[in-house]
Each structure stands twice: as structure tokens, then as C-alpha cells.
Design a protein around this motif. Structure first.
Motif, PDB file in Angstrom:
ATOM      1  N   LYS A  21      95.419  16.526 -62.977  1.00  0.00           N
ATOM      2  CA  LYS A  21      94.106  16.459 -63.631  1.00  0.00           C
ATOM      3  C   LYS A  21      94.274  16.565 -65.143  1.00  0.00           C
ATOM      4  O   LYS A  21      93.760  15.731 -65.890  1.00  0.00           O
ATOM      5  CB  LYS A  21      93.204  17.573 -63.109  1.00  0.00           C
ATOM      6  CG  LYS A  21      91.866  17.691 -63.819  1.00  0.00           C
ATOM      7  CD  LYS A  21      91.071  18.864 -63.278  1.00  0.00           C
ATOM      8  CE  LYS A  21      89.841  19.181 -64.082  1.00  0.00           C
ATOM      9  NZ  LYS A  21      88.855  18.159 -64.188  1.00  0.00           N
ATOM     10  N   GLU A  25      93.583  13.324 -67.710  1.00  0.00           N
ATOM     11  CA  GLU A  25      92.527  13.456 -68.718  1.00  0.00           C
ATOM     12  C   GLU A  25      93.133  13.519 -70.121  1.00  0.00           C
ATOM     13  O   GLU A  25      92.611  12.902 -71.054  1.00  0.00           O
ATOM     14  CB  GLU A  25      91.682  14.699 -68.435  1.00  0.00           C
ATOM     15  CG  GLU A  25      90.801  14.551 -67.224  1.00  0.00           C
ATOM     16  CD  GLU A  25      90.011  15.794 -66.865  1.00  0.00           C
ATOM     17  OE1 GLU A  25      89.069  15.660 -66.075  1.00  0.00           O
ATOM     18  OE2 GLU A  25      90.335  16.893 -67.371  1.00  0.00           O
ATOM     19  N   ASP A  29      92.605  11.342 -73.955  1.00  0.00           N
ATOM     20  CA  ASP A  29      91.883  12.033 -75.018  1.00  0.00           C
ATOM     21  C   ASP A  29      92.212  11.424 -76.367  1.00  0.00           C
ATOM     22  O   ASP A  29      93.231  10.757 -76.531  1.00  0.00           O
ATOM     23  CB  ASP A  29      92.278  13.512 -75.067  1.00  0.00           C
ATOM     24  CG  ASP A  29      91.535  14.349 -74.050  1.00  0.00           C
ATOM     25  OD1 ASP A  29      90.549  13.857 -73.473  1.00  0.00           O
ATOM     26  OD2 ASP A  29      91.947  15.498 -73.843  1.00  0.00           O
ATOM     27  N   TYR A  57      86.878   6.996 -71.532  1.00  0.00           N
ATOM     28  CA  TYR A  57      86.564   8.380 -71.220  1.00  0.00           C
ATOM     29  C   TYR A  57      86.933   8.561 -69.750  1.00  0.00           C
ATOM     30  O   TYR A  57      86.478   7.794 -68.896  1.00  0.00           O
ATOM     31  CB  TYR A  57      85.082   8.705 -71.441  1.00  0.00           C
ATOM     32  CG  TYR A  57      84.786  10.119 -71.009  1.00  0.00           C
ATOM     33  CD1 TYR A  57      85.121  11.194 -71.813  1.00  0.00           C
ATOM     34  CD2 TYR A  57      84.234  10.377 -69.764  1.00  0.00           C
ATOM     35  CE1 TYR A  57      84.897  12.499 -71.408  1.00  0.00           C
ATOM     36  CE2 TYR A  57      84.003  11.669 -69.349  1.00  0.00           C
ATOM     37  CZ  TYR A  57      84.335  12.727 -70.177  1.00  0.00           C
ATOM     38  OH  TYR A  57      84.124  14.003 -69.757  1.00  0.00           O
ATOM     39  N   VAL A  58      87.767   9.547 -69.453  1.00  0.00           N
ATOM     40  CA  VAL A  58      88.274   9.745 -68.098  1.00  0.00           C
ATOM     41  C   VAL A  58      87.990  11.169 -67.637  1.00  0.00           C
ATOM     42  O   VAL A  58      88.206  12.126 -68.379  1.00  0.00           O
ATOM     43  CB  VAL A  58      89.795   9.470 -68.031  1.00  0.00           C
ATOM     44  CG1 VAL A  58      90.341   9.725 -66.640  1.00  0.00           C
ATOM     45  CG2 VAL A  58      90.081   8.036 -68.454  1.00  0.00           C
ATOM     46  N   SER A  59      87.512  11.274 -66.392  1.00  0.00           N
ATOM     47  CA  SER A  59      87.266  12.574 -65.781  1.00  0.00           C
ATOM     48  C   SER A  59      87.934  12.594 -64.407  1.00  0.00           C
ATOM     49  O   SER A  59      87.890  11.597 -63.679  1.00  0.00           O
ATOM     50  CB  SER A  59      85.758  12.801 -65.633  1.00  0.00           C
ATOM     51  OG  SER A  59      85.512  14.026 -64.986  1.00  0.00           O
ATOM     52  N   ILE A  75      89.263   9.852 -59.769  1.00  0.00           N
ATOM     53  CA  ILE A  75      89.426   9.532 -61.188  1.00  0.00           C
ATOM     54  C   ILE A  75      88.325   8.561 -61.587  1.00  0.00           C
ATOM     55  O   ILE A  75      88.251   7.454 -61.046  1.00  0.00           O
ATOM     56  CB  ILE A  75      90.798   8.896 -61.455  1.00  0.00           C
ATOM     57  CG1 ILE A  75      91.924   9.773 -60.910  1.00  0.00           C
ATOM     58  CG2 ILE A  75      90.979   8.608 -62.941  1.00  0.00           C
ATOM     59  CD1 ILE A  75      93.269   9.075 -60.840  1.00  0.00           C
TER      60      ILE A  75
END
Length: 104
Positions: A21, A25, A29, A57-59, A75
Motif C-alpha cells: 500500500k 501510493e 506521490d 492520484y492513487v489510493s 488499487i
């Protein structure tokens, strides 16, 4: 507002889920780096700090499969450019992720 979106999943070992994770992420950034500019003699003219960002933008969400023997990362990626999302999907599919949904 127009965004391009995708949802991927990948199975990982539970003890590595938090690290995955953070890594996924983190690599998407914004960060700052030096930008040295040299003249033809190799002397430093400027070394301003410049921002670097993939444009995505990734979460990442962690889902635990009971009993906790497996873990599934969800993802999500959002970008203003379709090309960025397509490249992200290709990269993560090569690394074993499965595309669940895309919105473009």
C-alpha cells in the motif's frame, strides 16, 4: 469535470499488505528533486528544485480474506489524462494486477 479512472486488484501476502500500500501510493506521490543546469564548460548555472509527479492520484485499500491467509489490494487511479491511466493499467497488469473496471 472530466477524470479518467480505473480499479485494479492484486493478491498479496497479508504480512506485506501495508508495505505494498505504502509503496504503490508513494510512487505516485509528488516529490521534489534537484534540477542542475550546466553550461558548456560543465559549470553549474542553476540548481533549482522542481516538482515531479506522474499525474495520477492513487489510493490503495486492503481487503483481508478470512481466514487471514490472503489479502487483496484494491488499487484506484484517477487522472485528468487517459494516457496516464492506460500506462498505469499496463504497468500493473504486467506485475500481476487484474483490471476490474475503467471509466473511459
Amino acid at each position: 469535470m472530466k477524470f479518467y479512472e480505473a480499479l485494479l486488484t492484486v493478491d498479496v501476502e497479508p504480512e506485506f499488505a501495508e508495505a505494498y500500500k505504502k509503496a504503490i501510493e508513494g510512487e505516485n506521490d509528488r516529490y521534489f528533486t534537484e534540477n542542475p543546469i550546466l553550461d558548456k564548460e560543465g559549470k553549474l548555472i542553476s540548481n533549482e528544485i522542481k516538482p515531479v509527479w506522474s499525474g495520477n492520484y492513487v489510493s490503495v485499500d486492503i481487503g483481508y480474506i478470512r481466514p487471514v491467509a490472503a489479502c487483496c489490494l484494491s488499487i484506484t487511479v484517477v487522472s485528468r489524462t487517459q494516457t496516464n491511466v492506460e500506462e498505469f493499467i499496463k504497468q500493473y497488469e504486467r506485475e500481476g494486477a487484474t483490471l476490474i473496471k475503467k471509466n473511459f
